[in-house]
Design an enzyme around this catalytic site. Structure first.
Site: not given
Length: 528
Positions: A174, A234, A259, A264, A282-285
Site C-alpha cells: 500500500d 473489493a 465477490d 455486474e 457482490h455480497l460484501g456488505a
C-alpha cells in the site's frame, strides 16, 4: 415552511424510514422504483432528497429532471451509480456512509479465503449429491501461511487483524501505508514485486482507479507462487479475469474466491466454471447489521442537511454547519481544488502533507478547510473519499499532516498553501479567493494567477525561447483549443511554470509529444 420530501427508491430498513418521519420529513418509500429509470425520471422533480442503495442509477438525465433535489444519500460506500459531477453542477450534495460496512466486507473476504482453501462450495455440492468424495477434496491450512494484502486501509487493516488471529503472517502493499502504521497493525510493508512471489494467499482491498486496474495482470499472476489463492471482495477489474482463468486451469493458481466482477450484474463471466473458483454476487456488505447501520446513517445525514443545512460525509462539498457555510464556502472550494491539484501530481506515493493558512482565513474554523484539502489530495488516489473520511484515511496510512497559520499574508487578504511530499521531494502550490472565485497564485514558489480550468495542462519547463511556440503548434496540430494561458518563472532563462487551460483533454500520444519537447521537465493533464 414546506415540509421536505424524500424518495427512497431502493430497499432500506423500516427504522430508516421512521427516522425521516420522526424528524418531520415526508417520505415516499418505493423500494422497487430504482431500476425503472424512466419512472424515476418522471417523478424525481417532486422531491428534495433521494435515498438509494446500488439498484438506482442516478445518471445525468435523472439529475437534469431533479428540479428540486438538494441531496442524494447513498446507504453504503460505493457511489459508482451516481454521476457526481452532474450532481455538483446542479448544486446537489452527494453523501455516502463510508464506514458502515467495513467489518462485514472484511469478514466476507476471510470467508472466501476459507472457502477457497477448503473447497467448501464444490465439496458441499458433491456431498449433497450423495457422492461422499472424501478423498477428492484435499484442502490446505491457513495457519502459518503468508497473506499478501494489496491495500491496507480501513477494510484491509481489519482483514489483517483477523488473519493475524489465525496465526498467519501478513505482508501488505500500500503506497500510503507508513512504516510506523505497518508496525502498529503487525504487518510487514513490502512492494508489490516482493509481495507477489512471497504470498500464499492474496486478498485485494483497493478502489478501482486507473492505477489499480488489472493490478493483478497476466504478468503479475505469473510472478506469484505456484498454488496461490486469490480473493477479491473489493472491486471488479482489479484482476485480469481471462488470465486468472488460464492460471486456474493450469493449476498455477490453486483457487480463487471473487465477490466482484468487471461487469455486474455478472450473468456470465470468463471465470464461471473454472476449476476451484468460488463466486458470490457482490455480497460484501450484505449482512443485517451492515444494512441497518448504513440505512440509519444515511437517514440521519439527509435529515440533518434538509432541516439544518449541516453536511456530513459529503463527496462533493466539505462538512460544515449551517452557520459557518456562508463564510467558509469559498475557502472550502479553494482548499479542495488546491488539494486536487496536489493529489494529481503525487506520482510516487504520498509521504507527507503540509497546509499553511495566511491572513484572515486563520480567523475561521479551519478544520473543514483542512478536511476539504485532504479530500482533494486523496480523491485522485483513492476515489471513495469524502471530507469526513479523508483525515481518518490519512491517519490510517500514517502520512504525516502538519498545519500552520500566519496572521498576515504578504500579498493577499487570505492565502492557503499546500505542500505534498512524494518520492522524497516536495511539491508546493498556493491559492487565494479573488472576487469570490478560487484562483491559483503560486506554484513551486513562482507567482502566477490562474483559474482552475476543467482541463488544465501543468507544465514545468526551462524558460528558453521557442517553448510557447512549440506548445502552441503541438496543441494546434492536435485540434486542442487554448482557453487560458498563465506563466510564472524564477528568472529569465531559469525554471518556469505554465498553466494552460484547454477545452479538450489531450490524448495519450499527444501528452507523450508534449513531454518530449526539449524544454519540458514535467507535464501533467489536471482535471478539476
Amino acid at each position: 415552511m414546506t415540509m421536505p420530501k424524500v424518495l427512497i427508491s431502493d430497499e432500506l430498513s423500516e427504522a430508516a424510514v421512521n427516522i425521516f418521519k420522526t424528524r418531520g420529513i415526508e417520505v415516499d418509500f418505493q423500494p422497487q422504483l430504482g431500476p425503472d429509470a424512466a419512472k424515476l425520471k418522471e417523478v424525481i422533480g417532486n422531491y428534495d432528497g433521494l435515498a438509494i442503495r446500488s439498484a438506482t442509477k442516478v445518471k445525468p438525465d435523472i439529475i437534469a429532471a431533479a428540479k428540486n433535489l438538494k441531496v442524494i444519500g447513498r446507504a453504503g460506500i460505493g457511489v459508482d451509480n451516481v454521476d457526481i459531477p452532474a450532481a455538483t453542477a446542479k448544486g446537489i450534495v452527494v453523501m455516502n456512509t463510508p464506514f458502515g460496512n467495513s467489518i462485514t466486507t472484511a469478514e466476507h473476504a476471510i470467508a472466501l479465503m476459507f472457502a477457497a482453501a477448503r473447497q467448501i462450495a464444490v465439496a458441499d455440492a458433491s456431498t449433497q449429491a450423495g457422492k461422499w468424495e472424501k478423498n477428492r477434496f484435499m484442502g490446505r491450512e491457513l495457519y502459518a501461511k503468508t497473506l499478501g494484502l494489496i491495500g491496507c486501509g480501513n477494510i484491509g487493516s481489519i482483514v489483517a487483524d483477523r488473519a493475524l488471529g489465525l496465526k498467519m503472517k501478513v505482508i501488505a502493499y500500500d503506497p500510503f501505508l507508513s512504516a510506523e502504521r505497518a508496525v502498529q497493525l503487525g504487518v510487514e510493508k513490502v512492494e508489490l514485486e516482493e509481495l507477489l512471489p512471497r504470498a500464499d494467499v492474496i486478498s485485494l482491498h483497493v478502489p478501482m482507479t486507473d492505477k489499480t486496474k488489472n493490478i493483478l495482470s497476466r504478468e503479475a499472476l505469473a510472478m506469484t507462487k505456484p498454488g496461490i489463492i486469490i480473493v477479491n471482495a473489493a472491486r471488479g477489474g482489479l484482476v485480469d479475469e481471462a488470465a486468472l482463468r488460464e492460471a486456474l486451469e493450469s493449476e498455477h493458481v490453486a483457487a480463487a474466491g471473487f465477490d466482484v466482477f468487471t461487469v455486474e450484474p455478472a450473468k456470465e463471466n470468463v471465470l464461471f466454471g473454472a476449476p476451484n473458483f468460488i463466486a458470490t454476487p457482490h455480497l460484501g456488505a450484505s449482512t443485517n447489521e451492515a444494512q441497518e447501520n448504513v440505512a440509519l446513517q444515511v437517514a440521519e445525514q439527509m435529515s440533518d442537511y434538509l432541516l439544518t443545512g449541516a453536511v456530513t460525509n459529503a463527496l462533493n462539498m466539505p462538512s460544515i454547519t449551517a452557520e459557518e457555510a456562508p463564510r467558509l464556502k469559498p475557502f472550502a472550494a479553494l482548499a479542495e481544488k488546491l488539494g486536487a491539484f496536489a493529489g494529481q501530481i503525487v506520482d510516487e506515493g504520498l509521504e507527507e502533507v503540509e497546509i499553511e493558512y495566511e491572513g484572515d482565513v486563520t480567523k475561521l474554523n479551519m478544520k473543514p478547510l483542512t478536511a476539504a484539502a485532504l479530500a482533494g489530495v486523496l480523491r485522485p488516489l483513492l476515489q471513495d473519499v469524502n471530507v469526513v473520511s479523508a483525515p481518518a484515511l490519512m491517519k490510517e496510512r500514517g502520512a504525516a499532516l502538519t498545519e500552520s497559520t500566519r496572521e498576515t499574508s504578504p500579498t493577499y487578504d487570505s492565502l492557503i498553501r499546500i505542500k505534498v511530499k512524494t518520492g522524497g521531494g516536495w511539491r508546493t502550490l498556493a491559492g487565494a479567493v479573488i472576487a469570490g472565485q478560487p484562483r491559483i497564485v503560486e506554484v513551486k514558489g513562482m507567482a502566477l494567477e490562474a483559474p482552475f480550468q476543467a482541463n488544465t495542462l501543468y507544465i514545468n519547463n526551462s524558460d528558453k525561447p521557442g517553448f510557447i511556440g512549440a506548445l502552441g503548434t503541438l496543441l494546434g496540430d492536435a485540434q486542442i483549443n487554448i482557453a487560458t494561458f498563465h506563466l510564472g518563472r524564477e528568472a529569465a532563462g531559469a525554471e518556469a511554470i505554465a498553466l494552460v487551460g484547454v477545452d479538450q483533454p489531450l490524448s495519450d500520444p499527444d501528452m507523450a509529444k508534449l513531454k518530449a519537447l526539449p524544454q519540458v521537465r514535467y507535464a501533467k493533464l489536471l482535471r478539476f
